[in-house]
Design a protein around this motif. Structure first.
Motif, PDB file in Angstrom:
ATOM      1  N   ARG A   1      -3.535 -28.243 -16.636  1.00 50.73           N
ATOM      2  CA  ARG A   1      -4.853 -27.626 -16.403  1.00 50.73           C
ATOM      3  C   ARG A   1      -5.284 -27.810 -14.952  1.00 50.73           C
ATOM      4  O   ARG A   1      -5.766 -26.878 -14.309  1.00 50.73           O
ATOM      5  CB  ARG A   1      -5.909 -28.241 -17.330  1.00 50.73           C
ATOM      6  CG  ARG A   1      -5.909 -27.686 -18.730  1.00 50.73           C
ATOM      7  CD  ARG A   1      -7.170 -28.050 -19.493  1.00 50.73           C
ATOM      8  NE  ARG A   1      -7.569 -29.446 -19.375  1.00 50.73           N
ATOM      9  CZ  ARG A   1      -7.115 -30.439 -20.148  1.00 50.73           C
ATOM     10  NH1 ARG A   1      -6.235 -30.181 -21.093  1.00 50.73           N
ATOM     11  NH2 ARG A   1      -7.548 -31.675 -19.977  1.00 50.73           N
TER      12      ARG A   1
ATOM     13  N   ARG B   1      -3.104 -25.597 -12.602  1.00 48.79           N
ATOM     14  CA  ARG B   1      -3.446 -24.169 -12.744  1.00 48.79           C
ATOM     15  C   ARG B   1      -4.767 -23.863 -12.043  1.00 48.79           C
ATOM     16  O   ARG B   1      -4.915 -22.840 -11.388  1.00 48.79           O
ATOM     17  CB  ARG B   1      -3.511 -23.761 -14.222  1.00 48.79           C
ATOM     18  CG  ARG B   1      -2.158 -23.563 -14.846  1.00 48.79           C
ATOM     19  CD  ARG B   1      -2.211 -22.788 -16.148  1.00 48.79           C
ATOM     20  NE  ARG B   1      -3.170 -23.281 -17.103  1.00 48.79           N
ATOM     21  CZ  ARG B   1      -2.966 -24.306 -17.927  1.00 48.79           C
ATOM     22  NH1 ARG B   1      -1.827 -24.962 -17.893  1.00 48.79           N
ATOM     23  NH2 ARG B   1      -3.887 -24.685 -18.787  1.00 48.79           N
ATOM     24  N   HIS B   2      -5.713 -24.789 -12.157  1.00 48.81           N
ATOM     25  CA  HIS B   2      -7.011 -24.620 -11.491  1.00 48.81           C
ATOM     26  C   HIS B   2      -6.834 -24.587  -9.973  1.00 48.81           C
ATOM     27  O   HIS B   2      -7.392 -23.728  -9.290  1.00 48.81           O
ATOM     28  CB  HIS B   2      -7.946 -25.755 -11.911  1.00 48.81           C
ATOM     29  CG  HIS B   2      -9.271 -25.726 -11.230  1.00 48.81           C
ATOM     30  ND1 HIS B   2     -10.246 -24.808 -11.559  1.00 48.81           N
ATOM     31  CD2 HIS B   2      -9.774 -26.485 -10.232  1.00 48.81           C
ATOM     32  CE1 HIS B   2     -11.303 -25.010 -10.773  1.00 48.81           C
ATOM     33  NE2 HIS B   2     -11.041 -26.027  -9.965  1.00 48.81           N
TER      34      HIS B   2
ATOM     35  N   GLY C   1      -5.022 -21.464  -8.904  1.00 51.46           N
ATOM     36  CA  GLY C   1      -5.959 -20.346  -9.074  1.00 51.46           C
ATOM     37  C   GLY C   1      -6.956 -20.268  -7.920  1.00 51.46           C
ATOM     38  O   GLY C   1      -7.250 -19.185  -7.414  1.00 51.46           O
TER      39      GLY C   1
ATOM     40  N   ARG D   1      -5.260 -18.854  -4.867  1.00 50.57           N
ATOM     41  CA  ARG D   1      -5.129 -17.394  -4.949  1.00 50.57           C
ATOM     42  C   ARG D   1      -6.463 -16.712  -4.667  1.00 50.57           C
ATOM     43  O   ARG D   1      -6.510 -15.677  -4.018  1.00 50.57           O
ATOM     44  CB  ARG D   1      -4.593 -16.987  -6.320  1.00 50.57           C
ATOM     45  CG  ARG D   1      -3.131 -17.311  -6.501  1.00 50.57           C
ATOM     46  CD  ARG D   1      -2.542 -16.626  -7.704  1.00 50.57           C
ATOM     47  NE  ARG D   1      -3.193 -16.987  -8.936  1.00 50.57           N
ATOM     48  CZ  ARG D   1      -2.676 -17.790  -9.875  1.00 50.57           C
ATOM     49  NH1 ARG D   1      -1.481 -18.299  -9.713  1.00 50.57           N
ATOM     50  NH2 ARG D   1      -3.342 -18.056 -10.977  1.00 50.57           N
TER      51      ARG D   1
ATOM     52  N   PHE E   1       2.310 -21.378 -19.662  1.00 51.89           N
ATOM     53  CA  PHE E   1       0.966 -20.979 -19.208  1.00 51.89           C
ATOM     54  C   PHE E   1       1.032 -20.479 -17.760  1.00 51.89           C
ATOM     55  O   PHE E   1       0.455 -19.463 -17.407  1.00 51.89           O
ATOM     56  CB  PHE E   1      -0.029 -22.140 -19.296  1.00 51.89           C
ATOM     57  CG  PHE E   1      -0.423 -22.529 -20.694  1.00 51.89           C
ATOM     58  CD1 PHE E   1      -0.567 -21.582 -21.704  1.00 51.89           C
ATOM     59  CD2 PHE E   1      -0.674 -23.855 -21.003  1.00 51.89           C
ATOM     60  CE1 PHE E   1      -0.947 -21.953 -22.990  1.00 51.89           C
ATOM     61  CE2 PHE E   1      -1.056 -24.238 -22.286  1.00 51.89           C
ATOM     62  CZ  PHE E   1      -1.191 -23.290 -23.285  1.00 51.89           C
ATOM     63  N   PHE E   2       1.750 -21.248 -16.909  1.00 52.48           N
ATOM     64  CA  PHE E   2       1.908 -20.843 -15.508  1.00 52.48           C
ATOM     65  C   PHE E   2       2.589 -19.483 -15.426  1.00 52.48           C
ATOM     66  O   PHE E   2       2.192 -18.619 -14.652  1.00 52.48           O
ATOM     67  CB  PHE E   2       2.763 -21.851 -14.730  1.00 52.48           C
ATOM     68  CG  PHE E   2       2.005 -23.050 -14.261  1.00 52.48           C
ATOM     69  CD1 PHE E   2       1.132 -22.964 -13.183  1.00 52.48           C
ATOM     70  CD2 PHE E   2       2.159 -24.264 -14.887  1.00 52.48           C
ATOM     71  CE1 PHE E   2       0.428 -24.072 -12.755  1.00 52.48           C
ATOM     72  CE2 PHE E   2       1.459 -25.377 -14.463  1.00 52.48           C
ATOM     73  CZ  PHE E   2       0.584 -25.284 -13.400  1.00 52.48           C
TER      74      PHE E   2
ATOM     75  N   GLU F   1       2.720 -17.061 -17.590  1.00 50.77           N
ATOM     76  CA  GLU F   1       1.881 -15.946 -18.044  1.00 50.77           C
ATOM     77  C   GLU F   1       0.843 -15.582 -16.978  1.00 50.77           C
ATOM     78  O   GLU F   1       0.628 -14.399 -16.686  1.00 50.77           O
ATOM     79  CB  GLU F   1       1.195 -16.303 -19.366  1.00 50.77           C
ATOM     80  CG  GLU F   1       0.278 -15.217 -19.904  1.00 50.77           C
ATOM     81  CD  GLU F   1       0.925 -13.851 -20.087  1.00 50.77           C
ATOM     82  OE1 GLU F   1       0.180 -12.859 -20.162  1.00 50.77           O
ATOM     83  OE2 GLU F   1       2.177 -13.726 -20.139  1.00 50.77           O
ATOM     84  N   GLU F   2       0.208 -16.597 -16.366  1.00 52.07           N
ATOM     85  CA  GLU F   2      -0.762 -16.318 -15.303  1.00 52.07           C
ATOM     86  C   GLU F   2      -0.083 -15.630 -14.122  1.00 52.07           C
ATOM     87  O   GLU F   2      -0.617 -14.687 -13.541  1.00 52.07           O
ATOM     88  CB  GLU F   2      -1.444 -17.611 -14.847  1.00 52.07           C
ATOM     89  CG  GLU F   2      -2.447 -18.128 -15.854  1.00 52.07           C
ATOM     90  CD  GLU F   2      -3.143 -19.407 -15.394  1.00 52.07           C
ATOM     91  OE1 GLU F   2      -2.981 -19.809 -14.217  1.00 52.07           O
ATOM     92  OE2 GLU F   2      -3.858 -19.994 -16.225  1.00 52.07           O
TER      93      GLU F   2
ATOM     94  N   LEU G   1       0.781 -11.927 -14.805  1.00 49.42           N
ATOM     95  CA  LEU G   1      -0.381 -11.049 -14.626  1.00 49.42           C
ATOM     96  C   LEU G   1      -0.685 -10.835 -13.144  1.00 49.42           C
ATOM     97  O   LEU G   1      -1.016  -9.728 -12.727  1.00 49.42           O
ATOM     98  CB  LEU G   1      -1.602 -11.638 -15.353  1.00 49.42           C
ATOM     99  CG  LEU G   1      -1.461 -11.723 -16.877  1.00 49.42           C
ATOM    100  CD1 LEU G   1      -2.627 -12.484 -17.489  1.00 49.42           C
ATOM    101  CD2 LEU G   1      -1.325 -10.344 -17.502  1.00 49.42           C
ATOM    102  N   ASP G   2      -0.556 -11.899 -12.350  1.00 52.28           N
ATOM    103  CA  ASP G   2      -0.769 -11.785 -10.897  1.00 52.28           C
ATOM    104  C   ASP G   2       0.245 -10.851 -10.252  1.00 52.28           C
ATOM    105  O   ASP G   2      -0.110 -10.038  -9.396  1.00 52.28           O
ATOM    106  CB  ASP G   2      -0.666 -13.160 -10.228  1.00 52.28           C
ATOM    107  CG  ASP G   2      -2.027 -13.808 -10.053  1.00 52.28           C
ATOM    108  OD1 ASP G   2      -3.038 -13.180 -10.381  1.00 52.28           O
ATOM    109  OD2 ASP G   2      -2.057 -14.965  -9.587  1.00 52.28           O
TER     110      ASP G   2
ATOM    111  N   THR H   1       8.416 -19.709 -11.382  1.00 54.22           N
ATOM    112  CA  THR H   1       7.867 -20.968 -11.899  1.00 54.22           C
ATOM    113  C   THR H   1       8.941 -22.040 -11.973  1.00 54.22           C
ATOM    114  O   THR H   1       8.740 -23.172 -11.512  1.00 54.22           O
ATOM    115  CB  THR H   1       7.242 -20.742 -13.296  1.00 54.22           C
ATOM    116  OG1 THR H   1       6.219 -19.751 -13.175  1.00 54.22           O
ATOM    117  CG2 THR H   1       6.638 -22.016 -13.847  1.00 54.22           C
TER     118      THR H   1
END
Length: 196
Positions: A59, A62-63, A66, A69, A122-123, A125-126, A129-130, A153
């Motif tokens: 978490r 990813r934060h 994010g 980005r 999770f990474f 999938e994010e 999308l990016d 990843t």
């Protein structure tokens, strides 16, 4: 004594040459300043503690990625380079959260490995999308975005696991190499024609 206090105590004990899987319950309890029995009020066992640390690490990272980005969105800086720099900064951070993700995926129990794999997904999938969003902005097509995200990843985490054992002076060189490798994957995914 909260779960967070116990997690913080465990993080103090781990490092580049020490994984969660090598910690004992007594060690963590002593670092947290509690009796071993008090540990069980928050966690069933050391496996549950390790999985909680892995989730927290995922978490947190990813934060941070994010935010990196977001900082470059609409600007002229490279999203790839900014994300790689944020990853390397987190690798050297005092909280050692990234070390948990990088070590436990290779040396921990099956439960640890599954938790790390879940975080990697999770990474991925994010990132998928990016990659799709960025390709649209550039009016480009993207071959197998999920596979490109997985390649990036896994590459970044593999390099990160190696970088943990290197002196921080090597970081600029690693950031440069890793940014180039990620660009190569993205360029390849955009250039590949769809299979017939």
């Amino acid at each position: 004594m909260s779960r967070e206090d116990i997690l913080a105590a465990a993080l103090k004990l781990i490092g580049p040459h020490r994984s969660v899987s090598t910690l004992s319950l007594r060690e963590v309890a002593r670092e947290a300043g509690i009796a071993p029995n008090s540990f069980y009020r928050q966690f069933r066992d050391m496996d549950e503690l390790a999985v909680a640390l892995i989730d927290l690490a995922g978490r947190s990272l990813r934060h941070i990625i994010g935010e990196a980005r977001q900082r470059v969105a609409g600007g002229k800086r490279s999203v790839i380079r900014s994300s790689v720099e944020a990853f390397m900064e987190q690798l050297r951070a005092d909280d050692k959260l990234l070390h948990v993700l990088l070590r436990e995926g290779t040396v921990g129990s099956d439960a640890f490995k599954q938790a790390v794999d879940r975080e990697l997904q999770f990474f991925e999938e994010e990132l998928r999308l990016d990659l799709i969003r960025l390709a649209r902005l550039d009016h480009a097509t993207l071959h197998e975005p999920a596979l490109a995200a997985k390649a990036i990843t896994r590459l970044v985490f593999a390099v990160g696991a190696t970088a943990m054992d290197l002196p921080p002076e090597k970081d600029p060189e690693l950031v440069e190499e890793l940014s180039t490798m990620v660009r190569m994957i993205v360029t390849g995914a955009r250039a590949l024609p769809p299979e017939r």
